[in-house]
Write an enzyme that holds these catalytic residues in place. Structure first.
Site, PDB file in Angstrom:
ATOM      1  CG  LEU B  82      -2.027  -1.134   1.149  1.00  0.00           C
ATOM      2  CD1 LEU B  82      -2.922  -1.060   2.377  1.00  0.00           C
ATOM      3  CD2 LEU B  82      -2.873  -1.082  -0.122  1.00  0.00           C
ATOM      4  CG  ASP B 170       7.352  -9.181   0.058  1.00  0.00           C
ATOM      5  OD1 ASP B 170       7.814 -10.164  -0.532  1.00  0.00           O
ATOM      6  OD2 ASP B 170       6.619  -8.337  -0.484  1.00  0.00           O
ATOM      7  CG  HIS B 197      10.757 -11.931  -1.751  1.00  0.00           C
ATOM      8  ND1 HIS B 197      10.072 -11.069  -2.561  1.00  0.00           N
ATOM      9  CD2 HIS B 197      11.888 -12.234  -2.429  1.00  0.00           C
ATOM     10  CE1 HIS B 197      10.759 -10.859  -3.667  1.00  0.00           C
ATOM     11  NE2 HIS B 197      11.877 -11.547  -3.606  1.00  0.00           N
ATOM     12  CG  ASP B 323       3.857  -9.096  -5.094  1.00  0.00           C
ATOM     13  OD1 ASP B 323       3.948  -8.148  -4.288  1.00  0.00           O
ATOM     14  OD2 ASP B 323       4.843  -9.602  -5.659  1.00  0.00           O
TER      15      ASP B 323
HETATM   16 ZN    ZN Z   1       7.857 -10.294  -2.540  1.00  0.00          ZN
END
Ligand code: ZN
Lengths: 301, 443
Positions: B82, B170, B197, B323
């Site tokens: 976001l 991530d 990730h 994603d």
């Molecule tokens: Zn990622």
């Protein structure tokens, strides 16, 4: 060619498009070319150091009567972090009729072409294509060979990092030449065979050179190896063009090299300067071919 | 999958909650194994009643006529960026959640790679502050290490208390074994997942797309699939040791899926998500350097995509997550190797799921709802969501599974328009998104 157009690569050109460039280059191949582009402004935007290609384009442009301006990476706003799109737009606003661009990023000329109205000529982008080199190589081959069809062309060395190879393979494949790519797995991935139809891979130089009509030697691009270590002695032993190996090719085979050449690494001096070498001629032809490219891309011929 | 106890993060934009009925739709709720004509009564932000069509006892002040529509527990996207705090030129919590509502999502879990990184309770609370103007429920995922630098652990307990539902770095994979083990142990105590990730960055330096014929053709450095699968294999081993919940973000390769299958087979708490773009596209689609096809992980080979489609159908893959990664036009409008990774996805996910998984690959809608709602709630431990059981939160998505439409990125509610699906013909679109009993989007 009626309309201005960009030259971003050879992959998407038809055989007819290529032939048109080559025919035009033959017309330019004269001691007193016509200044067909008199008054036009050409920007040579070089993000990577280059002597050969830059000077070749510069001479070609000047012989056609243009005003040229060289913008290189170490000067100007490029170092101040301006984006390639903004630099391109500035040159366009300054009245450039065409931009010739050399860039270390593959696809950078495509970015300019998408964002500008003027023709973009790719003078080498990353590991992608070098279309003017591909065209001048074909032009040179055709000065010595009747036709590209059925021609056996061996390209030896650092295939992975070579934009010259990619442009040559696309062009030669359109005309039915047989391309043999040769090099160690680190410099020649198996996936290279999928680049175009009729491309073969060989790990043995002897096999690649046998009955070849054209031998194109390539420099190991140390600057692009990205940490990969290469044993120079082993490389020379396996992939250097020596007089013994040259004998495996056809008697009338020609030896080419897009430069810059590292004598004693991929090629021995006596071959580079020998009777079968057309390396200097490639450089000379480059000017005519680039005159043809500039004229065609600006929609003048 | 374990469900964490208390859950946080419901944002009440508007305290005025009316009674709402949703009638005549085909209700699909895998959590209760329901599929049929049912009517719903939502009251005080909860599901008050669920009854066969025409049999509701209670009455609503407002009614949504869902004739010909699918009614399901609100969709949950457990992987969105976001961009707030710090990069509000790309997206804000308000704009991103508006896109979510328009795409049929009632909840989103937002990633911690903001500026500053969400590595302490203050940032988490800031994200959850009603002043952010969220249109759907927001569940922050906190950083596992300070600044996501992979060195020092964050305070999981205080982040959890502030409202974080999981931890991850991530974008910056946790490569160090000892740190990953610590993350598993810390998260295990709180019953929350560690999201990885999975990218061994030692194998991907300077890479902009999947390795293979297309990367060779374009002269771009290739990104091997082993960079993902090797790390997932390592993590599954560590998850076995620590008994923690390991969740693989945006899984993209056949090899990594194999490792997840093995973990599940051995009854480990291993889950994974797949993005719509990884089941919709492959590396060849990059074309001539279209940066809207540049994402991390990159679009993979045909064989990888086929393995994902199998996993989506047979249950090996738990969730679909977008994603959603907004970037401004100028940021994407540059050299392929210099452009940022990522695409927006909130408004195309449902359409892609129905068009590709449902229509083309005959995956039943029930399974699609499971992938988009039931399982995401379970994976993130969002109690009372992903279900329409009586007493659950009144988060409901109503969609038209037959609706044919064309997606135009310029019309996106997101601040950014970086989508590879611009101009795509889709089937299936949200018609009403109800969050906590309030209609937040109506087509
Ligand atoms: Zn990622």
């Amino acid at each position: 060619m009626p309309k201005p157009c960009s030259l971003l690569g050879l992959e998407h050109l038809s055989a007819d498009d290529v032939t048109r460039f080559l025919k035009l280059a033959r017309k330019m191949h004269t001691p007193h070319p016509k200044p067909l582009l008199r008054g036009k402004r050409i920007a040579l935007l070089f993000y990577e150091p280059s002597t050969r290609t830059r000077v070749s384009f510069e001479f070609a442009a000047k012989l056609l009567g243009t005003h040229t301006s060289v913008i290189s990476a170490d000067s100007s706003s490029i170092t101040k972090g301006e984006s390639i799109v903004d630099t391109g737009k500035t040159l366009q606003a300054l009245g450039a009729d065409c931009i010739v661009v050399r860039h270390p990023s593959s696809g950078a000329p495509n970015v300019l072409a998408r964002n500008l109205r003027i023709p973009i000529i790719n003078a080498g982008d990353g590991m992608h294509e070098h279309p003017s080199q591909g065209l001048l190589d074909a032009y040179t081959m055709l000065r010595h060979k009747k036709s590209l069809k059925g021609l056996r062309v061996a390209m030896v060395g650092d295939i992975q990092h070579s934009r010259v190879v990619r442009s040559n393979v696309h062009l030669l494949s359109k005309f039915g030449a047989q391309v043999i790519l040769c090099g160690p797995p680190e410099l020649l991935p198996d996936t290279a065979a999928a680049l175009a139809p009729d491309v073969k891979i060989s790990r043995h130089m002897e096999e690649a050179l046998r009955k070849a009509d054209v031998i194109m030697m390539l420099r190991v691009q140390k600057e692009r190896l990205a940490g990969l270590k290469l044993d120079a002695h082993k490389y020379v032993a396996q992939y250097q063009l020596t007089p013994e190996r040259l004998k495996l090719a056809k008697n009338d085979a020609i030896v080419m090299h897009p430069g810059p050449m590292v004598r004693g690494m991929e090629i021995q001096s006596e071959i580079a300067d020998g009777p079968q070498s057309v390396i200097e001629e490639q450089v000379q032809n480059g000017v005519y071919v680039r005159m043809a490219i500039l004229t065609a891309c600006m929609g003048v011929a | 999958m374990k469900t964490a106890g208390k859950e946080f993060g419901l944002i009440r934009v508007n305290s005025r909650l009316s009674n709402l009925t949703i009638r005549n739709g085909l209700l699909i709720d895998p959590s209760q194994k329901l599929e049929g004509k049912y009517d719903l009564l939502l009251k005080d932000g909860r599901v008050a009643e669920i009854a066969q069509a025409g049999k509701l006892k209670g009455k609503g002040d407002e009614n949504i006529d869902a004739r010909g529509m699918i009614v399901c527990p609100g969709l949950i996207d457990i992987h969105v960026h976001l961009r707030e705090p710090g990069q509000s030129h790309k997206e804000t919590i308000a704009s991103g959640t508006l896109a979510a509502a328009a795409g049929g999502f009632t909840s989103v879990c937002c990633m911690p790679n903001t500026a500053p990184v969400n590595d302490n309770a203050d940032v988490t609370r800031w994200m959850l502050d009603p002043a952010r103007g969220a249109h759907v429920n927001v569940f922050p995922i906190a950083a596992a290490t300070l600044g996501s630098k992979g060195e020092q652990m964050t305070d999981f307990a205080s982040l959890r208390k502030a409202g974080a539902v999981a931890v991850t770095d991530d974008g910056k994979p946790i490569l160090n074994d000892a740190i990953m083990r610590q993350a598993f142990l810390g998260a295990g105590k709180l019953g929350i997942p560690v999201i990885q990730h999975a990218e061994d960055t030692r194998m991907t330096a300077g890479s902009a797309m999947n390795s293979g014929p297309t990367a060779f053709r374009l002269g771009l450095r290739g990104w091997p699939s082993e960079a993902e699968s090797n790390l997932v294999e390592r993590d599954v081993r560590l998850a076995a040791e620590t008994k923690a919940h390991y969740h693989v973000a945006h899984l993209s390769t056949a090899g990594a899926l194999k490792a997840v299958r093995k973990g599940k087979h051995n009854h480990l708490n291993v889950t994974c998500e797949v993005t719509p773009h990884h089941f919709a596209l492959i590396d060849e689609n990059v074309g001539d350097y279209d940066t809207n096809f540049k994402m991390n992980p990159p679009l993979r080979s045909k064989a990888d995509r086929e393995a994902l489609l199998v996993g989506l159908a047979d249950g090996a893959i738990d969730c679909i997550a977008t994603d959603h990664a907004p970037h401004s036009f100028d940021e994407k409008n540059r050299e392929f190797d210099h452009a940022p990774f990522g695409i927006i996805g909130l408004e195309t996910a449902l359409g892609l799921c129905i068009s590709i998984l449902g229509v083309k690959h005959k995956i039943p809608l029930r399974r699609i709802v499971e992938l988009l709602s039931t399982n995401p709630a379970k994976v993130m431990g969002l109690a009372g969501r992903g279900t329409l059981a009586r007493g659950a939160y009144a988060d409901v998505t109503v969609f038209d599974a037959a609706k044919k439409w064309t997606y135009h990125a310029k019309d996106s509610h997101s601040k950014s328009k970086n989508s590879p699906f611009d101009g795509w013909q889709m089937q299936g679109r949200a018609v009403a998104t109800v969050v906590g009993g309030e209609v937040k989007f109506r087509a």
